[in-house]
Design a protein around this motif. Sequence first.
Motif, PDB file in Angstrom:
ATOM      1  N   GLN A  42       0.826  -1.211   0.000  1.00 41.12           N
ATOM      2  CA  GLN A  42       0.000   0.000   0.000  1.00 41.12           C
ATOM      3  C   GLN A  42       0.862   1.264   0.000  1.00 41.12           C
ATOM      4  OE1 GLN A  42      -3.425   0.062  -0.362  1.00 41.12           O
ATOM      5  NE2 GLN A  42      -2.942   2.199  -0.774  1.00 41.12           N
ATOM      6  N   VAL A  43       1.915   1.264   0.781  1.00 39.04           N
ATOM      7  CA  VAL A  43       2.809   2.433   0.837  1.00 39.04           C
ATOM      8  C   VAL A  43       3.476   2.659  -0.518  1.00 39.04           C
ATOM      9  CG1 VAL A  43       4.955   3.317   1.831  1.00 39.04           C
ATOM     10  CG2 VAL A  43       3.211   2.332   3.324  1.00 39.04           C
ATOM     11  N   ILE A  44       3.908   1.587  -1.151  1.00 32.53           N
ATOM     12  CA  ILE A  44       4.535   1.712  -2.473  1.00 32.53           C
ATOM     13  C   ILE A  44       3.560   2.358  -3.455  1.00 32.53           C
ATOM     14  CG2 ILE A  44       5.409   0.388  -4.437  1.00 32.53           C
ATOM     15  CD1 ILE A  44       6.571  -1.593  -2.314  1.00 32.53           C
ATOM     16  N   ARG A  45       2.316   1.920  -3.440  1.00 24.88           N
ATOM     17  CA  ARG A  45       1.308   2.511  -4.331  1.00 24.88           C
ATOM     18  C   ARG A  45       0.980   3.946  -3.930  1.00 24.88           C
ATOM     19  NH1 ARG A  45      -1.565  -2.711  -4.164  1.00 24.88           N
ATOM     20  NH2 ARG A  45      -2.776  -1.779  -2.501  1.00 24.88           N
ATOM     21  N   ASP A  46       0.899   4.201  -2.631  1.00 23.15           N
ATOM     22  CA  ASP A  46       0.549   5.547  -2.145  1.00 23.15           C
ATOM     23  C   ASP A  46       1.559   6.604  -2.577  1.00 23.15           C
ATOM     24  OD1 ASP A  46      -1.728   4.546  -0.950  1.00 23.15           O
ATOM     25  OD2 ASP A  46      -0.922   4.627   1.099  1.00 23.15           O
ATOM     26  N   ILE A  47       2.813   6.237  -2.691  1.00 22.45           N
ATOM     27  CA  ILE A  47       3.813   7.223  -3.103  1.00 22.45           C
ATOM     28  C   ILE A  47       3.936   7.309  -4.627  1.00 22.45           C
ATOM     29  CG2 ILE A  47       5.098   7.192  -0.945  1.00 22.45           C
ATOM     30  CD1 ILE A  47       7.133   5.353  -2.190  1.00 22.45           C
ATOM     31  N   GLY A  48       3.067   6.571  -5.336  1.00 23.21           N
ATOM     32  CA  GLY A  48       2.967   6.749  -6.770  1.00 23.21           C
ATOM     33  C   GLY A  48       3.711   5.761  -7.637  1.00 23.21           C
ATOM     34  N   TYR A  49       4.264   4.716  -7.044  1.00 24.39           N
ATOM     35  CA  TYR A  49       4.985   3.729  -7.833  1.00 24.39           C
ATOM     36  C   TYR A  49       4.050   2.607  -8.259  1.00 24.39           C
ATOM     37  CZ  TYR A  49       9.220   5.883  -5.927  1.00 24.39           C
ATOM     38  OH  TYR A  49      10.201   6.741  -5.568  1.00 24.39           O
ATOM     39  N   GLN A  50       4.408   1.972  -9.362  1.00 20.80           N
ATOM     40  CA  GLN A  50       3.717   0.750  -9.755  1.00 20.80           C
ATOM     41  C   GLN A  50       4.319  -0.389  -8.947  1.00 20.80           C
ATOM     42  OE1 GLN A  50       3.977   0.060 -13.942  1.00 20.80           O
ATOM     43  NE2 GLN A  50       3.077   2.018 -14.477  1.00 20.80           N
ATOM     44  N   GLN A  51       3.483  -1.264  -8.494  1.00 20.16           N
ATOM     45  CA  GLN A  51       3.954  -2.332  -7.621  1.00 20.16           C
ATOM     46  C   GLN A  51       3.487  -3.673  -8.136  1.00 20.16           C
ATOM     47  OE1 GLN A  51       1.957  -4.315  -5.344  1.00 20.16           O
ATOM     48  NE2 GLN A  51       3.828  -5.372  -4.817  1.00 20.16           N
ATOM     49  N   ARG A  52       4.341  -4.678  -7.999  1.00 16.86           N
ATOM     50  CA  ARG A  52       3.974  -6.038  -8.354  1.00 16.86           C
ATOM     51  C   ARG A  52       4.567  -7.000  -7.335  1.00 16.86           C
ATOM     52  NH1 ARG A  52       4.714  -9.346 -13.972  1.00 16.86           N
ATOM     53  NH2 ARG A  52       3.781 -11.247 -13.175  1.00 16.86           N
ATOM     54  N   ARG A  53       3.729  -7.898  -6.873  1.00 10.53           N
ATOM     55  CA  ARG A  53       4.199  -8.938  -5.962  1.00 10.53           C
ATOM     56  C   ARG A  53       4.806 -10.073  -6.770  1.00 10.53           C
ATOM     57  NH1 ARG A  53       0.317 -10.345  -0.878  1.00 10.53           N
ATOM     58  NH2 ARG A  53       0.031  -8.204  -0.155  1.00 10.53           N
ATOM     59  N   PHE A  54       5.911 -10.573  -6.263  1.00 13.30           N
ATOM     60  CA  PHE A  54       6.518 -11.760  -6.821  1.00 13.30           C
ATOM     61  C   PHE A  54       6.419 -12.861  -5.781  1.00 13.30           C
ATOM     62  CE2 PHE A  54       8.457  -8.474  -9.416  1.00 13.30           C
ATOM     63  CZ  PHE A  54       8.342  -9.032 -10.671  1.00 13.30           C
ATOM     64  N   PRO A  55       6.431 -14.105  -6.212  1.00 13.48           N
ATOM     65  CA  PRO A  55       6.287 -15.194  -5.254  1.00 13.48           C
ATOM     66  C   PRO A  55       7.462 -15.238  -4.287  1.00 13.48           C
ATOM     67  CG  PRO A  55       6.824 -16.042  -7.432  1.00 13.48           C
ATOM     68  CD  PRO A  55       6.598 -14.566  -7.577  1.00 13.48           C
ATOM     69  N   PRO A  56       7.312 -16.012  -3.230  1.00 11.64           N
ATOM     70  CA  PRO A  56       8.411 -16.114  -2.259  1.00 11.64           C
ATOM     71  C   PRO A  56       9.724 -16.481  -2.932  1.00 11.64           C
ATOM     72  CG  PRO A  56       6.456 -17.195  -1.425  1.00 11.64           C
ATOM     73  CD  PRO A  56       6.163 -16.794  -2.854  1.00 11.64           C
ATOM     74  N   TYR A  57      10.804 -16.076  -2.301  1.00  9.01           N
ATOM     75  CA  TYR A  57      12.139 -16.259  -2.859  1.00  9.01           C
ATOM     76  C   TYR A  57      12.392 -17.697  -3.285  1.00  9.01           C
ATOM     77  CZ  TYR A  57      17.177 -16.157  -3.317  1.00  9.01           C
ATOM     78  OH  TYR A  57      18.445 -16.266  -3.798  1.00  9.01           O
ATOM     79  N   SER A  58      11.874 -18.664  -2.535  1.00  5.42           N
ATOM     80  CA  SER A  58      12.135 -20.064  -2.846  1.00  5.42           C
ATOM     81  C   SER A  58      11.633 -20.461  -4.232  1.00  5.42           C
ATOM     82  CB  SER A  58      11.502 -20.963  -1.786  1.00  5.42           C
ATOM     83  OG  SER A  58      10.109 -20.727  -1.710  1.00  5.42           O
ATOM     84  N   THR A  59      10.644 -19.750  -4.777  1.00  6.00           N
ATOM     85  CA  THR A  59      10.119 -20.059  -6.111  1.00  6.00           C
ATOM     86  C   THR A  59      10.332 -18.910  -7.099  1.00  6.00           C
ATOM     87  OG1 THR A  59       7.934 -19.259  -5.476  1.00  6.00           O
ATOM     88  CG2 THR A  59       8.343 -21.622  -5.228  1.00  6.00           C
TER      89      THR A  59
END
Length: 80
Positions: A42-59
């Motif tokens: 939410q903070v990343i989006r609030d400051i105006g950046y595009q955000q994408r989640r990536f799966p956990p490091y193991s995958t």
Amino acid sequence: MTSKKLKVGLTYDVRDDYLKEGYAPEEIAEFDFPSTIDALEQVIRDIGYQQRRFPPYSTLIIFLIPFPILYPCRLPCIKA
């Protein structure tokens, strides 16, 4: 002139995933709660950046191999 938004990839390890796999709580103490990941996102989006989640490091590596964003790479990177 339009400016491009910075794209931020968020990688994470959620405690619940590891608890389901049988890890003890003391083994995963440094991993995050889902609410922490949600708040960061939410903070990343609030400051105006595009955000994408990536799966956990193991995958993560398996997930990224087909993506051309790895090329060119200024840092050492995996090339399939």
